[in-house]
Design a protein around this motif. Structure first.
Motif, PDB file in Angstrom:
ATOM      1  N   VAL A 488      30.923  45.688  50.299  1.00 40.40           N
ATOM      2  CA  VAL A 488      31.288  45.907  48.898  1.00 40.40           C
ATOM      3  C   VAL A 488      31.040  44.653  48.066  1.00 40.40           C
ATOM      4  O   VAL A 488      30.712  44.724  46.878  1.00 40.40           O
ATOM      5  N   ASN A 489      31.157  43.486  48.701  1.00 37.18           N
ATOM      6  CA  ASN A 489      30.989  42.216  47.994  1.00 37.18           C
ATOM      7  C   ASN A 489      29.563  41.680  48.068  1.00 37.18           C
ATOM      8  O   ASN A 489      29.313  40.548  47.634  1.00 37.18           O
ATOM      9  N   LYS A 490      28.644  42.438  48.635  1.00 38.27           N
ATOM     10  CA  LYS A 490      27.265  41.984  48.755  1.00 38.27           C
ATOM     11  C   LYS A 490      26.607  41.909  47.377  1.00 38.27           C
ATOM     12  O   LYS A 490      26.621  42.860  46.613  1.00 38.27           O
ATOM     13  N   LEU A 491      26.043  40.732  47.058  1.00 42.04           N
ATOM     14  CA  LEU A 491      25.368  40.523  45.779  1.00 42.04           C
ATOM     15  C   LEU A 491      23.862  40.706  45.888  1.00 42.04           C
ATOM     16  O   LEU A 491      23.207  41.086  44.925  1.00 42.04           O
ATOM     17  N   GLY A 492      23.298  40.388  47.045  1.00 38.09           N
ATOM     18  CA  GLY A 492      21.847  40.473  47.190  1.00 38.09           C
ATOM     19  C   GLY A 492      21.421  40.032  48.574  1.00 38.09           C
ATOM     20  O   GLY A 492      22.230  39.690  49.436  1.00 38.09           O
ATOM     21  N   PHE A 496      16.619  34.112  53.224  1.00 38.83           N
ATOM     22  CA  PHE A 496      17.663  33.283  53.826  1.00 38.83           C
ATOM     23  C   PHE A 496      18.689  34.145  54.553  1.00 38.83           C
ATOM     24  O   PHE A 496      19.174  33.795  55.614  1.00 38.83           O
ATOM     25  N   GLY A 497      19.042  35.272  53.977  1.00 36.54           N
ATOM     26  CA  GLY A 497      20.089  36.133  54.517  1.00 36.54           C
ATOM     27  C   GLY A 497      20.780  36.848  53.383  1.00 36.54           C
ATOM     28  O   GLY A 497      20.178  37.118  52.341  1.00 36.54           O
ATOM     29  N   LEU A 498      22.053  37.154  53.566  1.00 33.67           N
ATOM     30  CA  LEU A 498      22.813  37.892  52.569  1.00 33.67           C
ATOM     31  C   LEU A 498      23.620  36.947  51.687  1.00 33.67           C
ATOM     32  O   LEU A 498      23.997  35.856  52.104  1.00 33.67           O
ATOM     33  N   VAL A 499      23.871  37.397  50.452  1.00 40.29           N
ATOM     34  CA  VAL A 499      24.699  36.647  49.506  1.00 40.29           C
ATOM     35  C   VAL A 499      25.885  37.527  49.134  1.00 40.29           C
ATOM     36  O   VAL A 499      25.720  38.708  48.802  1.00 40.29           O
ATOM     37  N   TYR A 500      27.090  36.949  49.219  1.00 41.02           N
ATOM     38  CA  TYR A 500      28.316  37.699  48.960  1.00 41.02           C
ATOM     39  C   TYR A 500      29.106  37.063  47.823  1.00 41.02           C
ATOM     40  O   TYR A 500      29.089  35.844  47.645  1.00 41.02           O
ATOM     41  N   LYS A 501      29.802  37.910  47.093  1.00 40.47           N
ATOM     42  CA  LYS A 501      30.757  37.420  46.102  1.00 40.47           C
ATOM     43  C   LYS A 501      32.091  37.172  46.800  1.00 40.47           C
ATOM     44  O   LYS A 501      32.493  37.926  47.682  1.00 40.47           O
ATOM     45  N   GLY A 502      32.766  36.094  46.406  1.00 43.43           N
ATOM     46  CA  GLY A 502      34.064  35.785  46.987  1.00 43.43           C
ATOM     47  C   GLY A 502      35.000  35.183  45.974  1.00 43.43           C
ATOM     48  O   GLY A 502      34.591  34.808  44.872  1.00 43.43           O
ATOM     49  N   ARG A 503      36.250  35.086  46.351  1.00 44.34           N
ATOM     50  CA  ARG A 503      37.260  34.458  45.493  1.00 44.34           C
ATOM     51  C   ARG A 503      38.121  33.556  46.362  1.00 44.34           C
ATOM     52  O   ARG A 503      38.747  34.019  47.326  1.00 44.34           O
ATOM     53  N   LEU A 504      38.145  32.261  46.021  1.00 46.62           N
ATOM     54  CA  LEU A 504      38.927  31.292  46.784  1.00 46.62           C
ATOM     55  C   LEU A 504      40.418  31.472  46.503  1.00 46.62           C
ATOM     56  O   LEU A 504      40.794  32.119  45.504  1.00 46.62           O
ATOM     57  N   PRO A 505      41.286  30.906  47.343  1.00 43.81           N
ATOM     58  CA  PRO A 505      42.730  31.050  47.123  1.00 43.81           C
ATOM     59  C   PRO A 505      43.190  30.569  45.755  1.00 43.81           C
ATOM     60  O   PRO A 505      44.194  31.050  45.238  1.00 43.81           O
ATOM     61  N   ASN A 506      42.458  29.615  45.158  1.00 41.23           N
ATOM     62  CA  ASN A 506      42.847  29.132  43.828  1.00 41.23           C
ATOM     63  C   ASN A 506      42.289  29.985  42.700  1.00 41.23           C
ATOM     64  O   ASN A 506      42.395  29.630  41.531  1.00 41.23           O
ATOM     65  N   GLY A 507      41.664  31.116  43.046  1.00 43.84           N
ATOM     66  CA  GLY A 507      41.166  32.048  42.039  1.00 43.84           C
ATOM     67  C   GLY A 507      39.744  31.825  41.613  1.00 43.84           C
ATOM     68  O   GLY A 507      39.192  32.635  40.859  1.00 43.84           O
ATOM     69  N   VAL A 508      39.092  30.746  42.051  1.00 41.56           N
ATOM     70  CA  VAL A 508      37.722  30.455  41.654  1.00 41.56           C
ATOM     71  C   VAL A 508      36.770  31.442  42.334  1.00 41.56           C
ATOM     72  O   VAL A 508      36.817  31.643  43.554  1.00 41.56           O
ATOM     73  N   GLU A 509      35.909  32.069  41.530  1.00 42.25           N
ATOM     74  CA  GLU A 509      34.920  33.000  42.074  1.00 42.25           C
ATOM     75  C   GLU A 509      33.698  32.225  42.563  1.00 42.25           C
ATOM     76  O   GLU A 509      33.252  31.280  41.906  1.00 42.25           O
ATOM     77  N   ILE A 510      33.169  32.639  43.702  1.00 40.94           N
ATOM     78  CA  ILE A 510      32.057  31.924  44.324  1.00 40.94           C
ATOM     79  C   ILE A 510      31.011  32.921  44.798  1.00 40.94           C
ATOM     80  O   ILE A 510      31.267  34.125  44.904  1.00 40.94           O
ATOM     81  N   ALA A 511      29.812  32.397  45.084  1.00 41.36           N
ATOM     82  CA  ALA A 511      28.760  33.163  45.744  1.00 41.36           C
ATOM     83  C   ALA A 511      28.463  32.469  47.070  1.00 41.36           C
ATOM     84  O   ALA A 511      28.183  31.268  47.093  1.00 41.36           O
ATOM     85  N   VAL A 512      28.542  33.199  48.165  1.00 35.75           N
ATOM     86  CA  VAL A 512      28.366  32.640  49.503  1.00 35.75           C
ATOM     87  C   VAL A 512      27.028  33.118  50.062  1.00 35.75           C
ATOM     88  O   VAL A 512      26.804  34.309  50.231  1.00 35.75           O
ATOM     89  N   LYS A 513      26.155  32.160  50.336  1.00 28.67           N
ATOM     90  CA  LYS A 513      24.825  32.440  50.876  1.00 28.67           C
ATOM     91  C   LYS A 513      24.885  32.195  52.382  1.00 28.67           C
ATOM     92  O   LYS A 513      25.031  31.064  52.834  1.00 28.67           O
ATOM     93  N   ARG A 514      24.790  33.263  53.155  1.00 32.15           N
ATOM     94  CA  ARG A 514      25.019  33.189  54.598  1.00 32.15           C
ATOM     95  C   ARG A 514      23.693  33.305  55.353  1.00 32.15           C
ATOM     96  O   ARG A 514      22.982  34.309  55.239  1.00 32.15           O
ATOM     97  N   LEU A 515      23.358  32.274  56.120  1.00 32.29           N
ATOM     98  CA  LEU A 515      22.120  32.270  56.886  1.00 32.29           C
ATOM     99  C   LEU A 515      22.201  33.312  58.000  1.00 32.29           C
ATOM    100  O   LEU A 515      23.081  33.244  58.862  1.00 32.29           O
ATOM    101  N   ALA A 516      21.293  34.274  57.949  1.00 36.58           N
ATOM    102  CA  ALA A 516      21.251  35.287  58.992  1.00 36.58           C
ATOM    103  C   ALA A 516      20.630  34.710  60.251  1.00 36.58           C
ATOM    104  O   ALA A 516      19.733  33.867  60.200  1.00 36.58           O
ATOM    105  N   ARG A 517      21.106  35.160  61.400  1.00 35.64           N
ATOM    106  CA  ARG A 517      20.566  34.649  62.656  1.00 35.64           C
ATOM    107  C   ARG A 517      19.105  35.040  62.819  1.00 35.64           C
ATOM    108  O   ARG A 517      18.341  34.356  63.491  1.00 35.64           O
TER     109      ARG A 517
END
Length: 801
Positions: A488-492, A496-517
């Motif tokens: 559901v949080n997949k952005l693209g 490189f791999g998949l990019v996900y939307k996330g929210r840190l505990p302090n409320g800051v929204e981030i984009a996480v770029k995860r290297l696929a194996r």
């Protein structure tokens, strides 16, 4: 109606009028509509209330009131009217013709009219000279619109501040205010009944340092201007005026940034001042430090202990902390060791500072000889700050913030030094071999725990990357932030791999770029991106917040771009219409400024090598940010050209000298920018043009030679007033894609051409890849890119011929 602004006393059919004259009135069922249809002024009733108010609101399906005239004195029925009185004031009259609200201008204006501007500003203007004698922007309510100034005028004893509603259903002035306070260095505060409950931290010329995710163009261009007579003011300046944005102080005291979503038909909150508990002013009391990612969130600064241990253990931290060891300078004992300073990194600087015009060294020395000085800081863009009162509202950040130097007794620091010395001496007495063996196994354990293999460690050394200089995130933090990398949080997805939307505990929204194996791009691209972008900072480059290298996981954490990538808007079936020509110009020039920074203005000369629409991200204001530096190359010294046998990039954006011979320079990015510029103008891809046998560059060249280059413009947003712009921008685009690299302008020249600093543009020569495309060449390229990106057009590795 025969005349714009003409209306009868009953204001029949008043819907499309933005002006009211002295002989006219606005009744309960009528409205003024701004000239661009963005705002309207009318009587309204809040939810769950029958009381009537005159207010300015967005002209949207969802009632969004941004200003209320009679917020202290509502009407009880539908008989109210709004008009210009005989003394020249704007007034609201009840059914008995009694004044319930007035602008209260002392000097009468004989010939005036009221106009609702498309900025949301209601102005009373003198028709004899056009001057504004009163405007709603100078009498703010709870909403802050573009060009509105929040001002503390200490000279005229006037101010313009935001004041919340009493409740969501009651516009009467509430308990909360948002102000800017100019003492020494400007800060903004939210106060409740005069007491601070939230603070931005000091302004450093580009941002408020107490908001860690704030950039120089944060949230649609928040600016503090210090040339106002007597005091600074803060205002909003939008880079994209087509986006509906405003700042709102709600009845609970939270400051919110809201952006209208046409797709969702609602307002999205893109930022809030109360995203975590640490945002509450003075949460941990004097000499306490708040960390939203720690448990408990409050701790005492080093050298201090809780003032009340029982309260502290019960989770009541308001009493704060007290100094553990008395300072040497307070003891009148000159024989003891001098006090020292403890450096605390990445913090929101505490309140109650004073500014001194001193150098960094002078700042420290002057604080050291003044016993009343308990801390100092030297934040960039501000200078020397000193504290003589309690350190209140200090917050620990995961990134950003400033360094604070706290005065402590020598023994507080010496104890730690002596402890380390004792450990070292003890280790030496045990003998070199046992220590070496222990160190070896300890290192192996740490490397295994953090997921570093020998190969990846060597790659870090070879690339000169020091991950400890970049904030690191634990895998569990990022997993929780992305809901375990939920689809559901997949952005693209890319090479490189998949990019996900996330929210840190302090409320800051981030984009996480995860290297696929199974990624086509591996450790080398990962480390290259860390090395390149961690050293860069520019408003048109995406910001790297940190990374995660743990077990077999390799992830990059970026600031979140809510509007996604440019290609989704340019090449979508309908979304391209959301990009007006004005917005496209902002995007084009922003990309060019980002390139200019990479090529000339940064400490390093960097060639991106994969500039394309999908690698341009858009923030809330549709301001562009260049992303994906996995293929970038750094030039050293005075080099400006290099060769490679490993050609990387995307088909259609590569100049001929690079695709065929591996020669790359600044002109490679210029070529890619030219292709991208033509795509932005036309709304069409270069490599999948309507005529499948032609590139967009060839089509543009054909139109240029036929004198029909204006036909290149995206038909969905075409307007005859754009012709001069289209000719200029297309001319620049064609100059950038010329076949010979030497013929292409450099980035600074391109920017001067776009901004019309160079009035007369040269005629372009024939572009590269201008002719017919053969299916064979495309197939061949596809075969050779078997290690390429999953999007079927990116080439990760091509051997140069």
């Amino acid at each position: 109606m025969e005349k714009r602004g003409k209306a009868s006393q009953k204001c029949q059919n008043f819907i499309a009028i933005d002006i009211i004259n002295a002989n006219e009135s606005l009744a309960n069922s009528d409205a003024l509509i701004s000239n661009g249809n963005r705002f309207k002024l009318s009587f309204f009733s809040p939810s769950n209330s029958s009381r009537r108010y005159l207010g300015i609101m967005y002209n949207l399906p969802v009632m969004t009131v941004v200003w209320v005239a009679n917020r202290n004195k509502p009407l009880n029925d539908l008989s109210g009217t709004f008009q210009i009185s005989s003394d020249g004031n704007l007034v609201i009259l009840d059914g008995q013709k009694e004044i319930v609200w007035s602008t209260n201008i002392s000097s009468s204006v004989a010939n005036s009219s009221a106009v609702l501007l498309d900025t949301g500003n209601l102005v009373l203007q003198d028709n004899s000279n056009g001057a504004y004698v009163w405007e709603s922007f100078e009498h703010a309510c709870d909403s802050w619109l573009e060009k509105m100034k929040i001002v503390p005028d200490t000279i005229r004893d006037e101010e313009n501040v935001l004041t919340s509603w009493t409740s969501p259903d009651d516009p009467a002035p509430g308990s909360f205010t948002l102000t800017i306070e100019p003492f020494d260095v400007p800060q903004s505060f939210v106060r409740k009944d005069g007491n601070p409950c939230w603070r931005t931290g000091p302004w450093n010329g580009q941002k408020y340092t107490g908001i860690p995710n704030m950039s120089s163009q944060y949230r649609y261009g928040l600016q503090v201007v210090s040339d106002y007579p007597g005091t600074p003011y803060q205002t909003l300046m939008l880079a994209n005026s087509s986006v509906l944005v405003y700042v709102f102080l709600n009845s609970s005291g939270s400051v919110e940034q809201k952006v209208w979503s046409d797709e969702k038909k609602r307002w999205d909150v893109t930022w809030s001042s109360t995203s975590n508990e640490c945002d509450v002013y003075g949460k941990c009391g004097p000499f306490g430090s708040c960390d939203a990612q720690d448990r408990p969130i409050c701790s005492c600064l080093r050298g201090f202990v809780p003032r009340s241990k029982d309260e502290w253990e019960a989770g009541n931290w308001t009493s704060g902390c007290t100094r553990k060891t008395r300072l040497q300078c307070e003891q009148n004992n000159f024989a003891g060791n001098q006090d020292e300073f403890l450096k605390v990194e990445r913090v929101k600087l505490p309140d109650h500072f004073r500014l001194f015009r001193l150098s960094r060294e002078e700042c420290r020395d002057s604080c050291l000889i003044d016993c009343s000085c308990i801390a100092y800081a030297y934040p960039p863009g501000i200078g020397c700050l000193r504290w003589t009162q309690n350190l209140t509202d200090t917050q620990k950040f995961a990134y950003g913030g400033d360094d604070l130097h706290i005065r402590l007794a020598h023994s507080e620091l010496a104890d730690k030094k002596q402890y380390h010395i004792a450990i070292i001496v003890a280790a030496v007495t045990l003998g070199f071999i046992p220590v070496a063996v222990c160190a070896y196994f300890l290192l192996e354990y740490l490397l295994s725990y953090r997921g570093y293999s020998e190969e990846s460690t060597l790659k870090q050394v070879n690339h000169g990357v020091k991950l400890e200089e970049l904030p690191t995130f634990r895998f569990m933090i990022l997993s929780n932030a992305t809901e375990n990398f939920s689809p559901v949080n997949k952005l693209g997805q890319g090479g490189f791999g998949l990019v996900y939307k996330g929210r840190l505990p302090n409320g800051v929204e981030i984009a996480v770029k995860r290297l696929a194996r199974s990624s086509n791009q591996g450790v080398e691209e990962f480390m290259n991106e860390v090395e390149v972008i961690s050293r860069l900072q520019h408003r048109n480059l995406v910001r790297l917040l940190g990374c995660c290298v743990e077990s077999e996981e390799k992830m990059l954490v970026y600031e979140y771009m809510p509007n996604g990538s440019l290609d989704a808007y340019l090449f979508g079936s309908h979304t391209h219409k959301l990009l007006s020509w004005k917005t496209r110009k902002v995007i084009i020039e922003g990309i060019c400024r980002g390139l200019l920074y990479l090529h000339q203005d940064s400490r390093l000369k960097i060639i991106h090598r994969d500039l394309k629409a999908s690698n341009i991200l858009l923030d809330e204001a549709f301001s562009p940010k260049i992303s994906d530096f996995g293929m970038a190359r750094i030039f050293g010294g005075k080099d400006d050209q290099a060769n490679t046998t490993r050609v990387v990039g995307t088909f259609g954006y590569m100049p001929p000298e690079y695709a065929s011979r591996g020669i790359f320079s600044e002109k490679l990015d210029v070529y890619s920018f030219g292709v991208l510029l033509l795509e932005i103008v036309s709304g069409k891809k270069n490599s999948s043009f309507d005529d499948q046998q032609l590139f967009l560059t060839a089509h543009a060249w054909k139109l240029w030679n036929e004198g029909k280059i204006v036909n290149l413009m995206d038909a969905g947003i075409w307007d005859s007033g754009m012709e001069d712009d289209i000719v200029r921008y297309a001319n620049v685009g064609l100059l950038c894609v010329q076949e010979m690299a030497a013929d292409r302008p450099n980035t600074s020249t391109v920017l001067s051409m776009l901004s019309s600093e160079i009035a007369e543009l040269p005629r372009p020569k024939q572009p590269a890849f201008h002719g017919m495309r053969s299916s064979q060449s495309v197939e061949s390229c596809t075969k050779r890119s078997s290690k390429g990106s999953v999007n079927d057009v990116s080439i990760s590795i091509v051997e140069g011929r």
